[in-house]
Design a protein around this motif. Structure first.
Motif, mmCIF file in Angstrom:
data_model
loop_
_atom_site.group_PDB
_atom_site.id
_atom_site.type_symbol
_atom_site.label_atom_id
_atom_site.label_comp_id
_atom_site.label_asym_id
_atom_site.label_seq_id
_atom_site.Cartn_x
_atom_site.Cartn_y
_atom_site.Cartn_z
ATOM 1 N N GLN A 244 0.922 6.677 -6.803
ATOM 2 C CA GLN A 244 -0.355 7.156 -6.982
ATOM 3 C C GLN A 244 -0.188 9.055 -6.868
ATOM 4 O OE1 GLN A 244 -3.564 7.610 -3.895
ATOM 5 N NE2 GLN A 244 -4.962 7.026 -5.917
ATOM 6 N N LYS A 245 1.101 9.027 -6.194
ATOM 7 C CA LYS A 245 1.661 10.763 -6.411
ATOM 8 C C LYS A 245 2.325 11.232 -7.210
ATOM 9 C CE LYS A 245 2.269 11.068 -1.089
ATOM 10 N NZ LYS A 245 3.272 10.807 -0.118
ATOM 11 N N ALA A 246 2.800 9.861 -8.214
ATOM 12 C CA ALA A 246 3.965 10.052 -9.651
ATOM 13 C C ALA A 246 2.338 9.698 -10.321
ATOM 14 C CB ALA A 246 4.524 9.204 -9.737
ATOM 15 N N GLY A 247 1.266 9.978 -11.015
ATOM 16 C CA GLY A 247 0.157 10.156 -11.416
ATOM 17 C C GLY A 247 -0.445 8.859 -12.063
ATOM 18 N N ILE A 248 0.027 8.011 -11.769
ATOM 19 C CA ILE A 248 -0.540 6.551 -12.129
ATOM 20 C C ILE A 248 -2.306 6.554 -11.636
ATOM 21 C CG2 ILE A 248 -0.271 4.228 -11.942
ATOM 22 C CD1 ILE A 248 2.108 5.048 -13.693
ATOM 23 N N ASP A 249 -3.044 5.954 -12.237
ATOM 24 C CA ASP A 249 -3.970 5.412 -11.676
ATOM 25 C C ASP A 249 -3.896 4.350 -10.956
ATOM 26 O OD1 ASP A 249 -6.912 5.196 -11.523
ATOM 27 O OD2 ASP A 249 -7.055 4.457 -13.886
ATOM 28 N N VAL A 250 -4.678 3.897 -9.653
ATOM 29 C CA VAL A 250 -3.915 3.072 -9.092
ATOM 30 C C VAL A 250 -5.203 2.813 -8.779
ATOM 31 C CG1 VAL A 250 -3.310 1.791 -6.899
ATOM 32 C CG2 VAL A 250 -1.844 3.959 -7.971
ATOM 33 N N ALA A 251 -5.820 1.307 -8.123
ATOM 34 C CA ALA A 251 -7.201 0.511 -7.870
ATOM 35 C C ALA A 251 -6.138 -0.137 -7.097
ATOM 36 C CB ALA A 251 -8.456 0.799 -8.514
ATOM 37 N N LEU B 108 -6.658 5.606 -1.369
ATOM 38 C CA LEU B 108 -6.847 4.882 -2.949
ATOM 39 C C LEU B 108 -8.614 4.361 -2.617
ATOM 40 C CD1 LEU B 108 -3.597 2.054 -1.385
ATOM 41 C CD2 LEU B 108 -4.182 4.042 -2.993
ATOM 42 N N GLU B 109 -8.896 4.393 -4.548
ATOM 43 C CA GLU B 109 -10.044 3.675 -4.819
ATOM 44 C C GLU B 109 -9.974 2.131 -4.493
ATOM 45 O OE1 GLU B 109 -12.276 3.003 -9.107
ATOM 46 O OE2 GLU B 109 -10.127 3.902 -9.174
ATOM 47 N N LEU C 54 0.866 -0.718 0.075
ATOM 48 C CA LEU C 54 0.290 -0.459 -0.070
ATOM 49 C C LEU C 54 0.884 1.646 -0.204
ATOM 50 C CD1 LEU C 54 -3.260 -1.358 2.629
ATOM 51 C CD2 LEU C 54 -2.814 -0.935 0.210
ATOM 52 N N SER C 55 1.835 1.372 1.221
ATOM 53 C CA SER C 55 2.771 2.025 0.827
ATOM 54 C C SER C 55 3.939 2.482 -0.634
ATOM 55 C CB SER C 55 3.845 1.892 1.376
ATOM 56 O OG SER C 55 3.528 1.770 3.316
#
Length: 899
Positions: A51-58, A77-78, A44-45
């Protein structure tokens, strides 16, 4: 809101289409040696950083276990809604694979890589869900512990005392693009357990406390560290072999012997670890014997499970057939250059006069190969328990044969005794009878009975005292013993020869099926024939219904069902919407699925992709509903057949592409020739027309009427030349496209020829043109409009290429069922080398027309096309003594005279 699924049939719901691009996702595994080391938190970390780097995370599915630190990291997080699956009244939540593929984030988080999905899910294991996500181009982060690695299961179980059911093949771990070891000191892990940070529930904490002992944790940690290091070495070795492609080194080849024993799994895992450690090839060999068919259903299922385990651990499966198991293994090992053989050995104590076990026989048969013996608690191949013993089947026919042979032998013996023959001759008769009995009856029971009864009958009829089972002679017991031994040995050898003959016939049949399949596929003319022949051979081999889904225009076409003989099954049962959904999934994913697999296991058929590399040509389905699973040898032959089918389909596809390329080349040549002709040969008449028109416009008052008439005539001639050329081009185009409709009717040749001569070049007045007909009412079946064009082209050719005053004759005569039309001239003739190409498109002879121009070479080609469409022939020959004769034929029509 969660989606609800009820029952196993729900796994066939609409499958999302995979993305068109071929980009594969990347897999990162967070690896630990025990629960609670922090794998999920580390995952998760890392996801937050992405996510901070602009990656779409789910977050696809996270096992939080209500741990506070995990719940905190889930914020931001989604969280994808879980899939609710109801099976047998029990509601469970699972990862929603279909929703994830439709959602298509850049990165999905999935806890517990080794998780077993609930019944009713598409895949049995979560790692299969992840494989589909990766093929869809989605990156995945996941977690796993060391006890869930298949090849380490026995080692970990010996430390923890627990054998886990949730395991993954080593190949899944090895295929990871990145492995991150999440490590923590055993003392710190025990402290976390005592504080309730691992299992908040005190009862669960007490139940697992025996696992969190420093010695056990240290051993598990060592295994995890070593396994991670090995994985890094594999990556480095792979990179090194790519860099040093010319470096040669001899690889080890590890062979493991498969059996139906449950503990054979331990042997397979050990062999897999050895192959991994030695960086060698790994083969799993099974020797099929007549006793294989006598295994119980439970042991057959165990055998299939061992095969599947070997495949999951990366073994190449091989099957041989024979009764001498050690000999077959040794021969295969020598032929395949095996360096190490791994077998299991039971703990049974060796008794006096006991047979040598498999390991001892292998050592004697293959002395130059290293043999590793893994302690086993069951026999290597089959157990000698009552459930394996097949009771002999009694047959009235075999009983009558045995009785009849004994009666005949006794009668012959009485005759020999009457003639005064010695007892040795009578004994030979009975031994011959035992041999004959073994040949004509089935099973060892009748041979054994025949041997014993023969001795008793001989004692009763031919030893003193007669007609009793007593024997006064001291040598008779020895005689009886020798006779009984000879009878048993004879019958045993005969039965063995029969069994070997049966085995040879079975092997020959299976080999013949493959050879016949290869031969039929080579003779097949198109894709439909290839699929039909393959399906028929599969029905013949497996005696099951076969369904084929050919691939057409990047999708599966309608299924082709091939029912087995005397089958009353409804084809829709195996080719309905649910089954087609499985076939479509197999096509898109290039993986097998359906019955007896872990994907769509509720399907009625077993689906295999007929593929050549990454290209799927068709999907083959084998009906498995209410049928026993495929036998080992049947499965291997079926896969070989599908491989032959894939090669044939690939060859057919390449041939079709080659034909398309050839057509494109021809079309390109036609286009080039047309452009050449239009750009060069049409320039002369167009220049003449424009020049003459310019003269008339600018000098109309100066020119005399005769000069104007000459210019008008030249413009008209050039225009007619262009019109005839365009007509020829249009006619050729219609013929090539198949759009030329023939209006076939009976026509008088005299009228057709007269009409054609009215439309020939006006310079015909400078030539002597005549018509000769053998019959006044000569008729032929034709499209008069097209035949007139043929006559015009040929006569115009004669006018253009012969001198002024030449004689041109158009004649027609009856020639049996045909009418022969000839156009002859007395011009300079055509060179012999030009006659063969004269009717080719765009071919022109070297001679120059009277007006100095060279034609495009379309007229005679068009004539040939028209005459051929009429079912006739066209040819050219020399006219004696000088000139050329063009001849073509048409179908004759009888003239009906009405009185």
């Amino acid at each position: 809101m969660a989606t609800n699924r009820t029952g196993s049939a729900s796994e066939f719901e609409q499958i999302p289409d995979l993305p068109e691009e071929k980009r594969l996702g990347r897999l990162k595994i967070f690896f630990g040696y025990a629960a609670g080391v922090g794998k999920t938190c580390a995952m998760l970390s890392a996801a937050h950083e992405e996510q901070k780097a602009g990656i779409d995370v789910a977050a696809g599915y996270i096992e939080s276990h209500h741990r506070p630190e995990t719940l905190i990291l889930l914020k931001g997080l989604e969280l994808m809604p879980p899939l609710e699956v109801t099976h047998n009244g029990i509601l469970t939540e699972e990862f929603d694979l279909d929703r994830a593929i439709r959602r298509r984030p850049d990165l999905i988080l999935l806890d517990d890589l080794a998780h077993i999905n609930a019944a009713g899910s598409r895949h049995k294991k979560r790692y299969q869900d992840i494989s589909e996500l990766l093929r869809a181009g989605i990156h995945v982060y996941t977690t796993i512990n060391v006890q869930h690695i298949e090849s380490l299961q026995d080692v970990v179980a010996s430390i923890t005392g627990i054998s886990v059911e949730e395991r993954i093949p080593d190949s899944v771990f090895d295929s990871a693009d990145q492995v991150e070891l999440v490590d923590i000191e055993p003392d710190d892990l025990i402290d976390r357990l005592n504080k309730g940070n691992i299992y908040p529930d005190e009862e669960a904490q007490r139940a697992n406390a025996h696992l969190y002992i420093k010695e056990k944790l240290t051993a598990l940690r060592e295994i995890a560290l070593r396994y991670t290091a090995n994985q890094l070495n594999r990556i480095a070795s792979h990179i090194g072999t790519q860099v040093k492609t010319n470096e040669y080194y001899a690889k080890d080849h590890v062979l493991v012997c498969l059996s139906s024993a449950a503990t054979n799994k331990k042997v397979i895992r050990t062999a897999a670890r050895m192959a991994e450690a030695f960086h060698g090839e790994f083969t799993a060999l099974f020797v099929e014997t007549p006793k294989t068919q006598k295994l119980t259903q439970k042991n057959k299922a165990e055998l299939r499970a061992n095969f599947r385990l070997a495949e999951q651990l990366g073994a190449q499966i091989a099957t041989v057939y024979g009764e001498d198991i050690p000999g077959q293994i040794a021969e295969y090992a020598k032929a395949s250059r095996v360096s190490k053989i791994v077998v299991g050995r039971s703990h049974n104590k060796k008794k006096w006069f006991a047979k040598a076990n498999l390991a001892d026989k292998l050592t004697a048969s293959a002395p130059n190969i290293d043999i590793y013996i893994i302690p086993d608690t069951q026999p290597t191949f089959y157990k000698r328990f009552p459930q394996y013993v097949s009771y002999p089947e009694l047959s009235l026919a075999d009983t009558a044969k045995t009785t009849g042979i004994l009666v005949v032998c006794t009668l012959i013996g009485l005759w020999f005794n009457y003639l005064g023959f010695r007892e040795a001759n009578i004994i030979t008769v009975y031994i011959l009878g035992v041999l004959l009995n073994a040949m004509v009856t089935g099973g060892r029971l009748y041979s054994a009975v025949s041997s014993v009864v023969s001795v008793l009958v001989f004692n009763y009829f031919f030893t003193k005292p007669y007609f009793s089972l007593q024997a006064y002679g001291s040598g008779y017991p020895v005689t009886f013993l020798v006779m009984l031994s000879a009878s048993f040995i004879t019958s045993t050898l005969t039965m063995r020869v029969k069994e070997q003959a049966r085995q040879s016939a079975q092997k020959a049949y299976r080999t013949e099926v493959l050879l016949e399949t290869s031969r039929k596929l080579q003779q097949a003319k198109d894709t439909t024939a290839i699929i039909h022949e393959t399906a028929q051979q599969m029905v013949k081999l497996l005696d099951r219904t076969i369904i084929f889904y050919p691939v057409q225009q990047d999708s599966l076409s309608e299924p082709l069902v091939f029912l087995k003989e005397e089958s009353a099954v409804d084809p829709q049962e195996f080719s309905g919407g649910n089954e087609q959904a499985v076939a479509d999934w197999v096509y898109k994913n290039n993986k097998r699925a359906g019955a007896t697999t872990d994907t769509f296991s509720a399907a009625s058929c077993l689906y295999h992709a007929v593929r050549g590399g990454d290209c799927v040509f068709a999907v083959a389905a084998i009906a498995m509903d209410k049928e026993d699973p495929l036998e080992v040898f049947e499965k291997s032959l079926m896969i070989a057949m599908l491989g032959e089918c894939a090669l044939a389909l690939e060859k057919e596809m390449l041939n079709e592409k080659q034909k398309e390329i050839s057509i494109q080349i021809q079309q390109e040549q036609l286009r080039a020739n047309l452009l050449r002709g239009i750009s060069h040969d049409l320039r002369t008449p167009l220049t003449s027309i424009s020049g003459n028109a310019g003269i008339l416009i600018g000098n109309s008052k100066v020119l005399s009427e005769e000069q104007k008439k000459g210019l008008y005539t030249d413009i008209y001639d050039d225009s007619m030349w262009l019109i005839n050329l365009v007509e020829n081009l249009l006619s050729i185009t219609r013929i090539d496209n198949g759009s030329l409709n023939l209006n076939m009717q009976g026509e008088l040749l005299e009228e057709v020829i007269a009409e054609a001569l009215l439309h020939i070049h006006r310079s015909s007045i400078d030539h002597m043109i005549s018509t000769v007909l053998d019959e006044e009412l000569l008729m032929a079946k034709m499209d008069s409009r097209l035949i007139i064009q043929v006559l015009i082209n040929i006569v115009d050719n004669a006018i253009k290429y012969t001198g002024t005053g030449s004689h041109i004759t158009v004649s027609a005569r009856r020639d049996k069922e045909m009418v022969s039309v000839e156009i002859s001239d007395d011009g300079p003739g055509i060179p012999e080398e030009a006659k063969a190409k004269l009717f080719d498109m765009f071919y022109t002879a070297d001679n120059i027309r009277g007006d100095g121009r060279r034609g495009l070479g379309l007229g005679l080609s068009l004539c040939k096309s028209i005459v051929t469409a009429h079912g006739g022939t066209i040819s050219v020959k020399d006219n004696v003594p000088q000139g050329t004769v063009f001849r073509f034929t048409l179908q004759a029509v009888e003239v009906v005279v009405h009185e």
